[in-house]
Design a protein around this motif. Structure first.
Motif, PDB file in Angstrom:
ATOM      1  N   THR A  13       0.827  -1.195   0.000  1.00  0.00           N
ATOM      2  CA  THR A  13       0.000   0.000   0.000  1.00  0.00           C
ATOM      3  C   THR A  13       0.868   1.254   0.000  1.00  0.00           C
ATOM      4  O   THR A  13       0.613   2.180  -0.768  1.00  0.00           O
ATOM      5  CB  THR A  13      -0.931  -0.002   1.230  1.00  0.00           C
ATOM      6  OG1 THR A  13      -1.764  -1.159   1.154  1.00  0.00           O
ATOM      7  CG2 THR A  13      -1.793   1.256   1.268  1.00  0.00           C
ATOM      8  N   LEU A  17       0.899   4.041  -3.058  1.00  0.00           N
ATOM      9  CA  LEU A  17       0.511   5.419  -2.818  1.00  0.00           C
ATOM     10  C   LEU A  17       1.643   6.379  -3.128  1.00  0.00           C
ATOM     11  O   LEU A  17       1.416   7.448  -3.668  1.00  0.00           O
ATOM     12  CB  LEU A  17       0.037   5.599  -1.375  1.00  0.00           C
ATOM     13  CG  LEU A  17      -1.298   4.922  -1.055  1.00  0.00           C
ATOM     14  CD1 LEU A  17      -1.598   5.029   0.435  1.00  0.00           C
ATOM     15  CD2 LEU A  17      -2.416   5.521  -1.872  1.00  0.00           C
ATOM     16  N   THR A  22      -2.490   7.474  -7.811  1.00  0.00           N
ATOM     17  CA  THR A  22      -3.741   6.965  -8.356  1.00  0.00           C
ATOM     18  C   THR A  22      -3.415   5.795  -9.250  1.00  0.00           C
ATOM     19  O   THR A  22      -2.270   5.498  -9.499  1.00  0.00           O
ATOM     20  CB  THR A  22      -4.462   8.036  -9.185  1.00  0.00           C
ATOM     21  OG1 THR A  22      -3.585   8.474 -10.197  1.00  0.00           O
ATOM     22  CG2 THR A  22      -4.926   9.196  -8.335  1.00  0.00           C
ATOM     23  N   ASP A 109      -5.110  17.434  -7.244  1.00  0.00           N
ATOM     24  CA  ASP A 109      -5.472  16.017  -7.134  1.00  0.00           C
ATOM     25  C   ASP A 109      -6.063  15.520  -8.451  1.00  0.00           C
ATOM     26  O   ASP A 109      -6.949  16.156  -9.025  1.00  0.00           O
ATOM     27  CB  ASP A 109      -6.479  15.841  -5.996  1.00  0.00           C
ATOM     28  CG  ASP A 109      -6.689  14.392  -5.600  1.00  0.00           C
ATOM     29  OD1 ASP A 109      -6.726  13.519  -6.481  1.00  0.00           O
ATOM     30  OD2 ASP A 109      -6.825  14.138  -4.394  1.00  0.00           O
ATOM     31  N   GLU A 111      -8.138  13.283  -8.976  1.00  0.00           N
ATOM     32  CA  GLU A 111      -9.577  13.026  -8.835  1.00  0.00           C
ATOM     33  C   GLU A 111     -10.432  14.225  -9.240  1.00  0.00           C
ATOM     34  O   GLU A 111     -11.610  14.068  -9.545  1.00  0.00           O
ATOM     35  CB  GLU A 111      -9.897  12.640  -7.391  1.00  0.00           C
ATOM     36  CG  GLU A 111      -9.287  11.330  -6.970  1.00  0.00           C
ATOM     37  CD  GLU A 111     -10.120  10.132  -7.417  1.00  0.00           C
ATOM     38  OE1 GLU A 111     -11.247   9.987  -6.948  1.00  0.00           O
ATOM     39  OE2 GLU A 111      -9.610   9.358  -8.236  1.00  0.00           O
ATOM     40  N   SER A 136      -3.272  -0.356  -9.846  1.00  0.00           N
ATOM     41  CA  SER A 136      -4.729  -0.350  -9.657  1.00  0.00           C
ATOM     42  C   SER A 136      -5.288  -1.747  -9.433  1.00  0.00           C
ATOM     43  O   SER A 136      -6.330  -1.902  -8.799  1.00  0.00           O
ATOM     44  CB  SER A 136      -5.438   0.307 -10.839  1.00  0.00           C
ATOM     45  OG  SER A 136      -5.425  -0.531 -11.958  1.00  0.00           O
ATOM     46  N   THR A 141      -9.545   0.995  -5.648  1.00  0.00           N
ATOM     47  CA  THR A 141     -10.106   2.302  -5.298  1.00  0.00           C
ATOM     48  C   THR A 141      -9.266   3.454  -5.852  1.00  0.00           C
ATOM     49  O   THR A 141      -9.703   4.598  -5.827  1.00  0.00           O
ATOM     50  CB  THR A 141     -10.221   2.464  -3.770  1.00  0.00           C
ATOM     51  OG1 THR A 141      -8.925   2.320  -3.196  1.00  0.00           O
ATOM     52  CG2 THR A 141     -11.184   1.454  -3.188  1.00  0.00           C
ATOM     53  N   LEU A 142      -8.085   3.158  -6.351  1.00  0.00           N
ATOM     54  CA  LEU A 142      -7.224   4.181  -6.949  1.00  0.00           C
ATOM     55  C   LEU A 142      -7.326   4.205  -8.471  1.00  0.00           C
ATOM     56  O   LEU A 142      -6.525   4.856  -9.131  1.00  0.00           O
ATOM     57  CB  LEU A 142      -5.770   3.946  -6.526  1.00  0.00           C
ATOM     58  CG  LEU A 142      -5.497   4.027  -5.038  1.00  0.00           C
ATOM     59  CD1 LEU A 142      -4.038   3.701  -4.739  1.00  0.00           C
ATOM     60  CD2 LEU A 142      -5.865   5.393  -4.486  1.00  0.00           C
ATOM     61  N   GLU A 144      -8.227   4.847 -12.417  1.00  0.00           N
ATOM     62  CA  GLU A 144      -8.390   6.029 -13.252  1.00  0.00           C
ATOM     63  C   GLU A 144      -8.450   5.561 -14.695  1.00  0.00           C
ATOM     64  O   GLU A 144      -8.188   4.411 -15.002  1.00  0.00           O
ATOM     65  CB  GLU A 144      -7.235   7.010 -13.065  1.00  0.00           C
ATOM     66  CG  GLU A 144      -5.911   6.486 -13.587  1.00  0.00           C
ATOM     67  CD  GLU A 144      -4.723   7.370 -13.265  1.00  0.00           C
ATOM     68  OE1 GLU A 144      -3.903   7.591 -14.167  1.00  0.00           O
ATOM     69  OE2 GLU A 144      -4.594   7.828 -12.121  1.00  0.00           O
TER      70      GLU A 144
END
Length: 179
Positions: A13, A17, A22, A109, A111, A136, A141-142, A144
């Motif tokens: 993790t 990150l 992402t 960000d 997002e 991913s 959840t990350l 894109e």
């Protein structure tokens, strides 16, 4: 869960990150002039930057607004100008993302809309997209949307619907080969 499994999960993790912030869905690469990994232009020829690519993308996607131009000092991924990293990066917002979904996010960000990264070669852009895809899979959840065109990687927020994100895919496909 045993201690080794927890430690391994925490390490994965942290790496994910730190590495990209992402992750990705995917799209195929369109290499410039059909040659994957084509080198950047010869000395004396200017290669377009991410701001120029954004100008072209935003003409096709009017809800996109320029966010920040990333510098070597402000780059959260520490890739700008570094070996195998991008040569230029911008972030952008997209007005179609509901405000309640973006509360508490930093101004740059992904997002909020997305980013455009320009690499020295198409192969390096593809390598970055592949890295994000792999990340991913470990942390969905990350996710894109990522669209490659030559040495350009257009990264788009997962908060857009697939139909909305497809606007960026169409725009990226129309970028000149040197974006």
């Amino acid at each position: 869960m045993n201690r080794a499994a927890i430690t391994t999960a925490a390490a994965v993790t942290a790496i994910l990150l730190a590495g990209c912030g992402t992750a990705t869905s995917s799209t195929p690469e369109a290499a410039p002039n059909g040659q994957a990994g084509e080198a950047a232009p010869a000395a004396g020829k200017a290669m377009a930057d991410a701001s120029s690519a954004f100008t072209a993308v935003s003409a096709a996607v009017p809800s996109a607004k320029l966010g920040t131009t990333v510098t070597a000092e402000s780059d959260p991924n520490h890739m700008l100008g570094r070996p195998h990293g991008y040569t230029s990066k911008i972030t952008f917002t997209d007005a179609r993302i509901p405000a309640e979904q973006t509360e508490g996010r930093e101004n740059d960000d992904l997002e909020l809309g997305g980013s455009i990264e320009i690499f020295p070669t198409a192969a390096e852009a593809k390598s970055r997209a592949d890295y994000i895809q792999a990340a991913s899979k470990a942390m969905p959840t990350l996710a894109e949307y990522d669209y490659l065109h030559g040495a350009t990687l257009v990264r788009v927020s997962r908060l857009l619907t697939p139909a909305q994100a497809a606007d960026y895919e169409k725009a990226a496909a129309k970028l000149p080969d040197r974006y």
